[in-house]
Enzyme design. Structure first.
Site, PDB file in Angstrom:
ATOM      1  N   GLY A  67      -0.306   4.900  -1.206  1.00  9.71           N
ATOM      2  CA  GLY A  67      -1.317   5.657  -0.474  1.00  9.71           C
ATOM      3  C   GLY A  67      -0.766   6.833   0.312  1.00  9.71           C
ATOM      4  N   GLY A 123       0.836  -1.201   0.000  1.00  8.84           N
ATOM      5  CA  GLY A 123       0.000   0.000   0.000  1.00  8.84           C
ATOM      6  C   GLY A 123       0.868   1.246   0.000  1.00  8.84           C
ATOM      7  N   LYS A 139     -10.394  -2.827  12.369  1.00 13.25           N
ATOM      8  CA  LYS A 139      -9.208  -2.414  13.119  1.00 13.25           C
ATOM      9  C   LYS A 139      -9.236  -2.996  14.538  1.00 13.25           C
ATOM     10  CE  LYS A 139      -7.002  -0.145   9.961  1.00 13.25           C
ATOM     11  NZ  LYS A 139      -5.750  -0.697   9.419  1.00 13.25           N
ATOM     12  N   ILE A 169      -4.685  11.934   9.739  1.00  6.49           N
ATOM     13  CA  ILE A 169      -3.330  12.346   9.360  1.00  6.49           C
ATOM     14  C   ILE A 169      -3.406  13.418   8.273  1.00  6.49           C
ATOM     15  CG2 ILE A 169      -1.082  11.576   8.499  1.00  6.49           C
ATOM     16  CD1 ILE A 169      -1.835  10.275  11.172  1.00  6.49           C
ATOM     17  N   TYR A 196     -14.886  -0.250   9.053  1.00  8.83           N
ATOM     18  CA  TYR A 196     -13.453   0.043   9.177  1.00  8.83           C
ATOM     19  C   TYR A 196     -13.008  -0.114  10.633  1.00  8.83           C
ATOM     20  CZ  TYR A 196      -9.246   3.026   9.201  1.00  8.83           C
ATOM     21  OH  TYR A 196      -7.986   3.531   9.364  1.00  8.83           O
ATOM     22  N   ASP A 215       2.089  -1.767  -4.480  1.00  6.64           N
ATOM     23  CA  ASP A 215       0.695  -1.327  -4.418  1.00  6.64           C
ATOM     24  C   ASP A 215      -0.097  -2.134  -5.447  1.00  6.64           C
ATOM     25  OD1 ASP A 215      -0.451   1.562  -3.032  1.00  6.64           O
ATOM     26  OD2 ASP A 215      -1.777   0.462  -4.387  1.00  6.64           O
TER      27      ASP A 215
HETATM   28  N1  SER Z   1      -8.385   8.838   8.921  1.00  5.56           N
HETATM   29  C1  SER Z   1      -9.167   7.656   9.087  1.00  5.56           C
HETATM   30  C2  SER Z   1     -10.528   7.825   8.561  1.00  5.56           C
HETATM   31  O1  SER Z   1     -11.004   8.930   8.603  1.00  5.56           O
HETATM   32  C3  SER Z   1      -9.251   7.292  10.545  1.00  5.56           C
HETATM   33  O2  SER Z   1      -8.259   6.369  10.837  1.00  5.56           O
HETATM   34  O3  SER Z   1     -11.129   6.890   8.150  1.00  5.56           O
END
Ligand code: SER
Length: 317
Positions: free
Chosen positions: A12, A9, A147, A173, A143, A35
């Site tokens: 990304g 990945g 996780k 991030i 998601y 990727d």
């Molecule tokens: N930045 C991610 C999201 O918004 C959160 O881990 O899905």
């Protein structure tokens, strides 16, 4: 002996910058980028690159053997907003890729694994402020579920198969080199692009929704520092809470206005608001600070400064 690294990945948002930083640190030839597509041309042309689907165990294994890889960073994932549109595909990608890499480590074909978790592991029943390392975790997005389950498997593989897997729960991030894809915290990047292009931004998150965020340089440094830490110092083998700063759309808009005075923000929350509402406002990362000396550098003003400066350079070059 220098470690040889595979980044899955690598095209990304985080994977690309991790690749560039690791290449500077341990040498271009020691970091293999991979990727599922070759869309990120800058990355593809910057060193060794392999086309790999993270769901394909044999493809990863062949690449690891071909290049004598000992360490894998698994950065491929379907994020929160896209995951809600394709729940089964998100589950399939996020879990299959993790098992592929954990099983390579279980079979001792590789020595070390980095796999990122996220603030998405938390949910509406989690304490929202200064969220502790160990707390209630009832994520409501696919998601977040992948996780959380992934964290349990990481700890399981460490305890039962002695797999050296390390992980942090990334906040949102913020970065300028590679666009993010399909996250809820992406607004905090879109806002800079639109501020420069149009001097306005229609925000898909409400004015007063506070979320934990971090600048890319801090996130990459955290990742590498954790991977370089002594294994015996690490008390957490699920995933470490990791904090930078927290802010609302109103606060980031105000900071942008100090640079671009005409900038205006409007609000049109969509389905991503419901996701953001379930996540913490701020994170307690005292365990990461104690175990491996984590400390963030960038505050909101520094992030804003850096984002505007770098993006304006990109637009005008
Ligand atoms: N930045 C991610 C999201 O918004 C959160 O881990 O899905």
């Amino acid at each position: 002996m220098t470690s040889k690294v595979l980044i899955i990945g690598a095209g990304g948002q985080i994977g690309s910058e991790l690749t560039y930083t690791l290449r500077q640190k341990i040498g271009v030839d020691n970091v293999i980028a991979s990727d599922i597509n070759k869309n990120n041309l800058e990355l593809v042309n910057s060193g060794a690159f392999e086309l790999i689907d993270a769901k394909d165990f044999d493809a990863i294994k062949n690449c690891v053997e071909k290049h004598n890889i000992d360490t894998v960073y698994l950065m491929a994932a379907m994020l929160s907003a896209t995951g809600e549109k394709y729940p089964e595909a998100a589950w399939d990608l996020n879990m299959t890729s993790l098992f592929n890499v954990l099983n390579l480590a279980k079979e001792k074909i590789i020595k070390k694994v980095f796999w990122p978790s996220s603030i998405a592991v938390f949910g509406p029943t989690t304490p929202k402020t200064n969220t502790p390392q160990h707390t209630i975790m009832e994520p409501t997005t696919v998601y977040g579920i992948t996780k959380q389950v992934g964290e349990r498997w990481c700890e399981y593989y460490h305890k039962n198969y002695n797999v050296d897997v390390r992980s942090v729960r990334y906040p949102g991030i913020i970065s300028w080199k590679t666009l993010p894809g399909g996250g809820t915290t992406d607004y905090a990047i879109d806002i800079f692009h639109q501020a420069i292009a149009n001097k306005t931004y229609e925000c898909f998150i409400n004015a007063d929704t506070e979320l934990p965020m971090m600048f890319m340089d801090d996130a990459v440094r955290a990742t590498i520092d954790l991977m370089e830490a002594k294994g015996d110092d690490l008390s957490i083998r699920s995933s470490y809470n990791l904090a930078g700063i927290s802010f609302t759309p109103t606060e980031i808009a105000q900071t942008i206005k100090t640079h671009i005075s005409e900038f205006q923000i409007t609000y049109k929350p969509d389905f991503r608001q419901q996701i953001a509402d379930t996540w913490p406002k701020s994170i307690n990362d005292s365990v990461a600070r104690k175990d491996w000396g984590w400390e963030h550098n960038f505050d909101l003003e520094q992030i804003t400064n850096e984002m505007l400066t770098q993006l304006i350079k990109t637009v005008t070059s």
